[in-house]
Scaffold this active site. Structure first.
Site, short mmCIF file in Angstrom:
data_model
loop_
_atom_site.label_atom_id
_atom_site.label_comp_id
_atom_site.label_asym_id
_atom_site.label_seq_id
_atom_site.Cartn_x
_atom_site.Cartn_y
_atom_site.Cartn_z
N ASP A 36 -2.41 0.41 17.17
CA ASP A 36 -3.44 1.40 17.65
C ASP A 36 -2.47 2.52 17.76
OD1 ASP A 36 -4.64 3.00 19.27
OD2 ASP A 36 -6.18 1.12 19.78
N HIS A 37 -2.88 3.52 16.84
CA HIS A 37 -1.87 4.73 16.68
C HIS A 37 -1.95 5.67 18.03
CE1 HIS A 37 -5.18 7.18 15.22
NE2 HIS A 37 -4.68 8.06 15.65
N GLY A 61 -0.42 4.50 -1.00
CA GLY A 61 -1.38 5.06 -0.37
C GLY A 61 -1.62 6.33 0.71
N ASP A 62 -2.42 6.69 1.15
CA ASP A 62 -2.49 7.97 1.98
C ASP A 62 -1.67 7.61 3.44
OD1 ASP A 62 -3.78 10.38 2.90
OD2 ASP A 62 -4.45 9.08 4.50
N GLY A 73 0.70 -1.19 0.08
CA GLY A 73 0.01 0.15 -0.03
C GLY A 73 0.93 0.98 0.00
N VAL A 99 -1.81 -7.59 -4.98
CA VAL A 99 -1.62 -8.66 -3.80
C VAL A 99 -2.48 -9.68 -3.87
CG1 VAL A 99 -0.64 -6.98 -2.21
CG2 VAL A 99 -3.11 -7.40 -2.24
N LYS A 121 -17.48 12.83 15.86
CA LYS A 121 -16.89 13.61 14.94
C LYS A 121 -17.86 14.91 14.74
CE LYS A 121 -14.86 10.19 11.82
NZ LYS A 121 -13.46 10.38 12.04
N HIS A 162 -9.07 2.64 20.23
CA HIS A 162 -8.33 3.51 20.97
C HIS A 162 -9.22 3.94 22.41
CE1 HIS A 162 -6.94 4.18 17.05
NE2 HIS A 162 -7.99 4.80 16.30
N1 LIG Z 1 -4.72 7.10 6.14
C1 LIG Z 1 -4.76 7.13 7.36
O1 LIG Z 1 -4.73 8.09 8.05
C2 LIG Z 1 -5.07 5.72 8.15
C3 LIG Z 1 -5.12 4.70 7.48
N2 LIG Z 1 -5.30 3.49 8.26
C4 LIG Z 1 -5.52 2.21 7.88
O2 LIG Z 1 -4.31 1.89 6.88
C5 LIG Z 1 -4.60 1.26 5.71
C6 LIG Z 1 -4.21 1.95 4.44
O3 LIG Z 1 -5.20 3.19 4.43
P1 LIG Z 1 -4.92 4.33 3.33
O4 LIG Z 1 -3.58 4.59 3.07
O5 LIG Z 1 -5.65 5.32 3.99
O6 LIG Z 1 -5.59 3.90 2.02
P2 LIG Z 1 -5.39 4.05 0.52
O7 LIG Z 1 -6.90 3.76 -0.16
O8 LIG Z 1 -5.03 5.48 0.36
O9 LIG Z 1 -4.15 3.28 -0.17
C7 LIG Z 1 -4.62 1.86 -0.27
C8 LIG Z 1 -3.18 1.32 -0.79
O10 LIG Z 1 -3.38 0.03 -1.11
C9 LIG Z 1 -3.12 -0.21 -2.76
N3 LIG Z 1 -3.81 -1.27 -3.23
C10 LIG Z 1 -5.09 -1.44 -3.35
N4 LIG Z 1 -5.39 -2.42 -3.82
C11 LIG Z 1 -4.37 -3.08 -3.91
C12 LIG Z 1 -4.20 -4.64 -4.63
N5 LIG Z 1 -4.99 -5.20 -5.08
N6 LIG Z 1 -2.76 -5.02 -4.57
C13 LIG Z 1 -1.66 -4.23 -4.29
N7 LIG Z 1 -1.85 -2.98 -3.73
C14 LIG Z 1 -3.22 -2.45 -3.59
C15 LIG Z 1 -3.18 1.12 -3.44
O11 LIG Z 1 -2.31 1.46 -4.47
P3 LIG Z 1 -2.80 0.95 -6.14
O12 LIG Z 1 -3.96 1.58 -6.43
O13 LIG Z 1 -1.72 1.42 -7.05
O14 LIG Z 1 -2.60 -0.38 -5.99
C16 LIG Z 1 -2.85 2.31 -2.21
O15 LIG Z 1 -1.40 2.08 -2.14
C17 LIG Z 1 -6.29 0.86 6.11
O16 LIG Z 1 -6.33 -0.36 6.54
C18 LIG Z 1 -6.63 1.86 6.77
O17 LIG Z 1 -7.88 1.44 7.54
C19 LIG Z 1 -5.43 3.40 9.73
C20 LIG Z 1 -5.23 4.77 10.14
C21 LIG Z 1 -5.10 6.15 9.80
O1 LIG Z 2 -8.28 5.69 14.07
C1 LIG Z 2 -8.81 6.60 13.91
O2 LIG Z 2 -8.38 7.68 14.41
C2 LIG Z 2 -8.77 9.19 13.99
C3 LIG Z 2 -8.62 10.03 15.03
O3 LIG Z 2 -7.19 10.07 15.43
P1 LIG Z 2 -6.60 11.18 16.18
O4 LIG Z 2 -4.91 10.63 16.43
O5 LIG Z 2 -6.48 12.38 14.96
O6 LIG Z 2 -7.29 11.62 17.41
C4 LIG Z 2 -10.25 9.31 13.50
O7 LIG Z 2 -10.46 10.60 12.75
C5 LIG Z 2 -10.58 8.10 12.58
O8 LIG Z 2 -11.98 8.25 12.02
C6 LIG Z 2 -10.17 6.74 13.07
O9 LIG Z 2 -10.29 5.77 11.71
#
Ligand SMILES: NC(=O)C1=CN([C@@H]2O[C@H](COP(=O)(O)OP(=O)(O)OC[C@H]3O[C@@H](n4cnc5c(N)ncnc54)[C@H](OP(=O)(O)O)[C@@H]3O)[C@@H](O)[C@H]2O)C=CC1
Ligand SMILES: O=C1O[C@H](COP(=O)(O)O)[C@@H](O)[C@H](O)[C@H]1O
Length: 500
Positions: free
Chosen positions: A181-182, A18-19, A15, A90, A344, A244
């Site tokens: 668990d951040h 991703g974000d 990933g 994957v 929220k 959390h």
């Molecule tokens: N963003 C956040 O702040 C937080 C995220 N999380 C958790 O982290 C995890 C990721 O979140 P986030 O980064 O936001 O998600 P995103 O949707 O931004 O990113 C998903 C990633 O997975 C890749 N991906 C998707 N499908 C496939 C596949 N079949 N094979 C390979 N790669 C794949 C995507 O790239 P591509 O499309 O190029 O394949 C991308 O890199 C989740 O479990 C989320 O709950 C937890 C806390 C905070």
């Molecule tokens: O895990 C999560 O946490 C955030 C809140 O995190 P914080 O560190 O900013 O307090 C929450 O926004 C999100 O919905 C949840 O998935």
């Protein structure tokens, strides 16, 4: 167990485009590198889209510049030179062999001692598949350590969590699984244990003889943003309470561990989860309140109701707010309510814990229309970090008891959910310290507690939704939950830390 202070490993991030990787993981890794906390390492980013190593390195560079805490130094080029990209779906089993080959090459090129971290920063439905493939295609056959770092949500309920756990346990032992668990990476959450167990003045009072109630609030100003699809199925109970909020409660309520080791701390936390009074079907409304945000005005801007958000059902029954009363049925806590509240689109972004002590036996300073405030210990988790002790004392020139505050401001970090927490957790996973990650027993017990509530909520449509305005502190019922016990939520203005 001794932990290596300067770890060496191949870090594989699934990933990587991703974000989470972009906002948290790359800047955190850079901070570790820049502080000299890493020995030899290389990173393989995995995602589907086609990218060359150079394009990926450029993305990492931008991520550090945009999201990092530190001003990137000249060593940023050296840092990104250790990043490699592997385009890979994957779910496609044929691609793991090539990933394995690349890993071996990097291992020998950088001298990584066969140590591997697999970080799953992807949607949870892929977690099990990835773990099974890693095992089948021998990526986990290593001469050094292998660890799986796994993001939340860990399942959707107890049943799905068990299935997921079974899948990942085919490739990793419990000791090798680091469930993130951040909140456990937040400075002041880690400080709870120190405040409790390093101060002679608190621990003797930390029980039902001296504490009347404990309040844990984690409020957010943001709405559901672009996560409507996920949130519709999750809601605040699964998104925040199961993990959390209950983790903070367990740290507040646990017995002192006999040693500060991972196993001892975790086993004390597990005992708290075991003592949590289960909520029976007919009792949910007595102990828990749910809310959903309506439209409102925040920062002078109109914001939409939850039901108007993208990917959200216009008749949605999903809660964006939860308040609850938890009872911990053991000798220490019998009779002391732990109130939790999270939501929220609330008035402020803030996480605070208020420990309210019992009143003194007799008020010698009684004056009509003036009450002596109870002592409070407030732990400010975010955005400001610190503790405030609320006492009563005589102010110069006055004869009566007046509230005074003793403040300690931790050197704050500006920003919420910053790379700081991830930096600590990534470092811990590299060092092999699992203390601030959740053990399976904690996950299972917390799901089992939450499942009772979510089953009832899913099966009964809440007619009052939406029931709180954006920018408020939640529905009135959350206030009544405390009023019926003779308490109230301490208003943020009254308990704010000064000069943080
Ligand atoms: N963003 C956040 O702040 C937080 C995220 N999380 C958790 O982290 C995890 C990721 O979140 P986030 O980064 O936001 O998600 P995103 O949707 O931004 O990113 C998903 C990633 O997975 C890749 N991906 C998707 N499908 C496939 C596949 N079949 N094979 C390979 N790669 C794949 C995507 O790239 P591509 O499309 O190029 O394949 C991308 O890199 C989740 O479990 C989320 O709950 C937890 C806390 C905070
Ligand atoms: O895990 C999560 O946490 C955030 C809140 O995190 P914080 O560190 O900013 O307090 C929450 O926004 C999100 O919905 C949840 O998935």
């Amino acid at each position: 167990m001794a932990h290596t202070e300067k770890p060496t490993a191949l870090i594989m991030i699934f990933g990587a485009t991703g974000d989470l990787a972009n906002r948290k993981l790359f800047p955190s890794l850079y901070n570790l590198f820049e502080k000299g906390k890493l020995d030899r390492f290389a990173v393989v980013g995995v995602a589907r889209r086609a990218l060359s190593n150079e394009e990926f390195q450029l993305k990492v560079k931008e991520s550090v510049k945009e999201n990092g805490e530190t001003d990137p130094k000249a060593d940023l080029d050296e840092f990104v030179s250790k990043f490699y990209y592997h385009s890979h779906d994957v779910t496609d089993s044929s691609s793991y062999l090539a990933l394995g080959k690349l890993s071996e090459e990097l291992d020998s090129h950088y001298g990584l001692n066969g140590n591997r971290i697999f970080y799953l920063a992807m949607a949870p439905e892929f977690f099990g598949t990835i773990a099974e493939h890693l095992k089948k295609d021998k990526l986990t056959d290593v001469s050094g350590f292998k660890r799986l770092v796994i993001e939340k949500p860990f399942g959707h309920d107890l049943e799905s969590a068990k299935v997921l756990n079974k899948q990942i346990r085919t490739a990793f032992t419990e000791d090798e699984i680091y469930r993130i668990d951040h909140y456990l990476g937040k400075e002041m959450v880690q400080n709870i244990e120190v405040i409790r167990f390093a101060n002679a003045m608190f621990e003797p009072l930390w029980n039902n003889r001296y504490i009347s109630n404990i309040q844990v609030t984690s409020s957010e100003t943001l709405g559901v943003e672009e996560r409507g699809r996920y949130y519709e199925k999750s809601g605040a109970l699964r998104d925040m309470v199961q993990n959390h909020m209950l983790q903070m409660v367990s740290l507040l309520a646990m017995e002192p561990p006999i040693k500060l080791t991972t196993d001892e701390i975790r086993s004390e936390k597990v005992r708290v989860f075991r003592a949590l009074r289960p909520i029976k079907d007919g009792e949910v409304n007595e102990y828990f309140v749910r809310g959903q945000y309506d439209k409102g005005v925040m920062n002078e801007k109109e914001v939409p109701a939850y039901r108007q958000e993208e990917m959200v059902d216009p008749e949605s029954n999903t809660e964006t707010f939860v308040a609850g009363k938890l009872m911990i049925d053991n000798f220490r806590w019998a009779g002391v309510p732990f109130y939790i509240r999270t939501g929220k689109r609330m008035k402020a972004k803030s996480t605070k814990i208020v420990i309210q002590f019992k009143d003194i036996p007799m008020d010698l300073y009684y004056q009509p229309e003036k009450t002596v405030n109870p002592n409070l210990l407030v732990i400010h988790i975010q955005p400001e970090e610190g503790i405030t002790l609320h006492l009563n004392a005589k102010k110069s020139g006055q004869g009566d008891a007046t509230p005074v505050k003793l403040n300690y401001a931790n050197k704050g970090i500006d920003g919420l959910n910053t790379p700081e927490a991830y930096e600590k957790l990534l470092y811990d996973s590299l060092r092999g310290d699992a203390t601030n990650f959740t053990h399976w027993d904690e996950v299972a017990l917390s799901w089992s507690f939450v499942d009772n509530i979510s089953k009832v909520w899913e099966n009964t449509k809440e007619p009052s939704f939406p029931n709180y305005a954006s920018g408020s502190m939640g529905p009135d019922a959350a206030d009544k939950l405390l009023e019926q016990d003779g308490f109230f939520w301490w208003p943020f203005n009254d308990i704010d830390v000064e000069n943080c």
